[in-house]
Each structure stands twice: as C-alpha cells, then as structure tokens.
Scaffold this active site. Structure first.
Site, short mmCIF file in Angstrom:
data_model
loop_
_atom_site.label_atom_id
_atom_site.label_comp_id
_atom_site.label_asym_id
_atom_site.label_seq_id
_atom_site.Cartn_x
_atom_site.Cartn_y
_atom_site.Cartn_z
N THR A 124 0.82 -1.21 0.00
CA THR A 124 0.00 0.00 0.00
C THR A 124 0.86 1.26 0.00
O THR A 124 0.48 2.28 -0.58
CB THR A 124 -0.94 -0.02 1.23
OG1 THR A 124 -1.81 -1.15 1.08
CG2 THR A 124 -1.78 1.23 1.34
N SER B 62 1.76 -7.37 -0.87
CA SER B 62 2.55 -8.33 -0.06
C SER B 62 1.90 -9.70 0.04
O SER B 62 2.54 -10.66 0.45
CB SER B 62 2.86 -7.76 1.32
OG SER B 62 1.76 -7.82 2.17
N THR C 42 1.84 -4.38 4.26
CA THR C 42 1.74 -4.72 5.69
C THR C 42 1.19 -6.12 5.93
O THR C 42 1.37 -6.68 7.01
CB THR C 42 0.86 -3.70 6.44
OG1 THR C 42 -0.45 -3.72 5.87
CG2 THR C 42 1.45 -2.31 6.38
N ASP C 43 0.50 -6.70 4.92
CA ASP C 43 -0.17 -7.99 5.19
C ASP C 43 0.79 -9.12 5.53
O ASP C 43 0.46 -10.00 6.33
CB ASP C 43 -1.05 -8.38 3.99
CG ASP C 43 -2.32 -7.53 3.90
OD1 ASP C 43 -2.62 -6.81 4.87
OD2 ASP C 43 -3.00 -7.59 2.86
N1 ASP Z 1 -2.72 -5.41 0.89
C1 ASP Z 1 -1.61 -4.53 1.19
C2 ASP Z 1 -0.32 -5.30 1.08
O1 ASP Z 1 0.04 -6.00 1.98
C3 ASP Z 1 -1.79 -3.97 2.55
C4 ASP Z 1 -0.75 -2.95 2.96
O2 ASP Z 1 0.32 -2.80 2.39
O3 ASP Z 1 -1.05 -2.24 3.94
O4 ASP Z 1 0.33 -5.20 0.09
#
Ligand code: ASP
Length: 320
Positions: free
Chosen positions: A12, A53, A84-85
């Site tokens: 993200t 991710s 973050t995932d």
């Molecule tokens: N879906 C995103 C990822 O992990 C979530 C994020 O980056 O906050 O790529």
C-alpha cells in the site's frame, strides 16, 4: 554521512487510490520523488519488486536475503518498504537469517499515497530516522510504523485497517519515534541465525478449533509435506481426535510444531491427558516459543533447510 540502502518491494505504501476509491498499484513508486526532512544521509534506492505483499512468498524473501547478505560492507543501514499484510513474515525471515550489526528497518503504510491521512511518507521517514540512529545497531530486524519500533521477533499485524496495527503482544514495543529523538525501552535476548540457500520445504499451518477433525491431519501424513505447524488451543492442547491425527503425522516422521492460537502468551506443555501439551510433547511434538503460526512456519523452514537434527531443531524452536 550515513549510507542507507532502500529496497522497495511494493504494498500500500507504493499504491494509490483510483477515481472509484479502489487502491491499486502504479508503475512508479511515489516514494522515489519523496521530499524528506532528514539530516545528512545518502540513499541508494532499488525497486526490487512492486508487489502487493500477499504475492510475496519465501522465494521473494530469499531474494531479499541474497541482496542483503553482503550489504554490511557498503551501507550503514537498510530500510525496506513492504506491504503490511505479510510484513511480519518477511521481517522474521530476514531476522532469522541475517546477523548484522547495522540496522535493518522495515516499514509500510495502511493508507495509500494519495489518501487523506496517508501514513506512507511519514512511516518511511521514521524508518530512515531509526536506520541512521546509532542506538539502532545490533537490534536485528525492526518494524517501524505509527511512531513505534517493534522487534521482528515479536511483532504482528493486529488490525485489518487501522494505522495503529502493528503491535508486539508478548513484549510490547521495543521503542518509539519522537519528534526529536528515537527511544529504545529494552534490549533483545540473544538468538541464533542461520544462513539460507533454498526455501523449498512444504509446511502448512493449521488452526485448532473445538472438535478439530483428526482425519484431515492423518491425510496430511501421506501428502509429502516436510513439517506442519498447529496453532493449538490455549497453552498448546488439542482435542482427542486431533491428537490422534498428530500421532499419525509423528509416526510418519513429520515434524509437528505446536504454538498457541491465543493472541498473547507462549505455548508450553502443562496438561497430561490425550491431546494435552505434556502428552503431545512426549509423543515428539515440538513446542515453539513466543511465535505465532506464520512465524513458527518460517522458523521450521529455516531449521529444516539447514538440516538441523531433531535435537537441534527442538532447541532452535524452543528458543526465542
Ligand atoms: N494489501 C496490502 C499489502 O500488503 C496492505 C498494505 O500494504 O497495507 O500489500
């Protein structure tokens, strides 16, 4: 002048909202043109991947490891941006395989680059501030978001959407980022790291539940898996049927690692009845300390790829 290697991997933090408000990837990473408020620092930036991710696998983690393993010769610190995932998994993998004095700091964002209250640029700058701080040396891989510094060993994503998502449920945050200062609250216990060359082992994670079906576990005994992690109940216990399934896996020579499905605390053998932790351990199951299922899986992967014998594997998983 500190030399910092920046590796962007996507997530993200590298995305933006489209006209419908849906979050999507772009060809350019918005952080590449970011204006940062930092003291003298020389950034070397590489867009190593541009992936959400969820698309990151241990093969990508291995590519990051290979890029980084000699980085200490050329850089004073590393910052990795990541979705973050699965950020906690990549950070844990690198923490378990790289033994560096220089800081490795991972960060990401919960709101994409053009959203109101976007946290990407701020988190990126915070991560760089931690990476150039002298106190950050010898702390393994750190995760910095939302003004908190977490050890890769203990951190987990706790909220699906909130910017205050990363927490270390067992230990608490290792430090904090203030406007003027970086503060650390504690040092980490020593741990071993193992180098890694391959990530081919097949290791599923299963979550226990009331009435867990042991038959599914027995089917896995014949499926060619190299090991399995079970997020067991409470302190590391299973129902009777699931326990019989575990015995089948152990009879087939498959390492079975037990963690707790509880959000806090550490699984340890306490109860002596069928499915209780004491009997699972006596049968050969390994209790992993202070890790959740997804991290225990990576630890088992690192141990098996290093051909640790049963005793060493037990000790490695038992240690923090
Ligand atoms: N879906 C995103 C990822 O992990 C979530 C994020 O980056 O906050 O790529």
């Amino acid at each position: 002048m500190k030399r910092i290697l920046v590796l962007h991997t996507g997530g993200t933090i590298a995305m933006h909202e489209d006209v419908d408000g849906d979050v999507e990837q772009g060809a350019q990473n918005p952080l590449n043109d970011a204006h940062l408020d930092l003291p003298e620092v020389e950034l070397t930036t590489e867009n190593i991947f541009n992936l959400p991710s969820e698309h990151i696998t241990p093969t990508h983690m291995l590519a990051l490891y290979n890029r980084l393993k000699d980085a200490e010769q050329d850089f004073d610190g590393v910052v990795i941006t990541h979705g973050t995932d699965t950020l906690e998994e990549t950070s844990f993998f690198l923490d378990g395989t790289l033994s560096f004095e220089i800081p490795i700091v991972m960060t990401g964002a919960m709101r994409s680059s053009n959203e109101l209250g976007s946290d990407g640029l701020y988190n990126f700058q915070s991560a760089l501030r931690v990476a150039i701080d002298e106190q950050s040396k010898n702390r393994g891989v750190m995760v910095v978001l939302n003004d908190e510094i977490h050890a890769a060993r203990f951190v987990t994503k706790t909220h699906a959407t909130n910017v205050a998502t990363f927490a270390s449920p067992i230990s608490g945050a290792m430090g904090m980022v203030n406007k003027r200062k970086i503060l650390f609250f504690y040092d980490l216990p020593d741990k071993r790291t193992y180098p890694i060359k391959a990530v081919d082992k097949r290791i599923p994670v299963m979550k226990a539940y009331a009435g867990m079906d042991g038959h599914i576990l027995s089917l896995l005994a014949d499926s060619g898996i190299d090991g399995i992690v079970i997020e067991a109940l409470g302190a590391g216990n299973l129902g009777e049927d699931a326990a019989l399934g575990v015995l089948k896996l152990l009879d087939a020579g498959i390492p079975v690692v037990i963690v707790s499905r509880s959000f806090k605390g550490i699984a340890e053998p306490v109860y002596d009845y069928l499915g209780g932790g004491v009997q699972l351990e006596k049968a050969g199951a390994i209790f992993a300390s202070a890790v959740n299922g997804q991290k225990a899986r990576l630890k088992l992967l690192i141990g098996l790829e290093n051909q640790l014998n049963t005793n060493d594997l037990n000790n490695y998983l038992h240690e923090f």
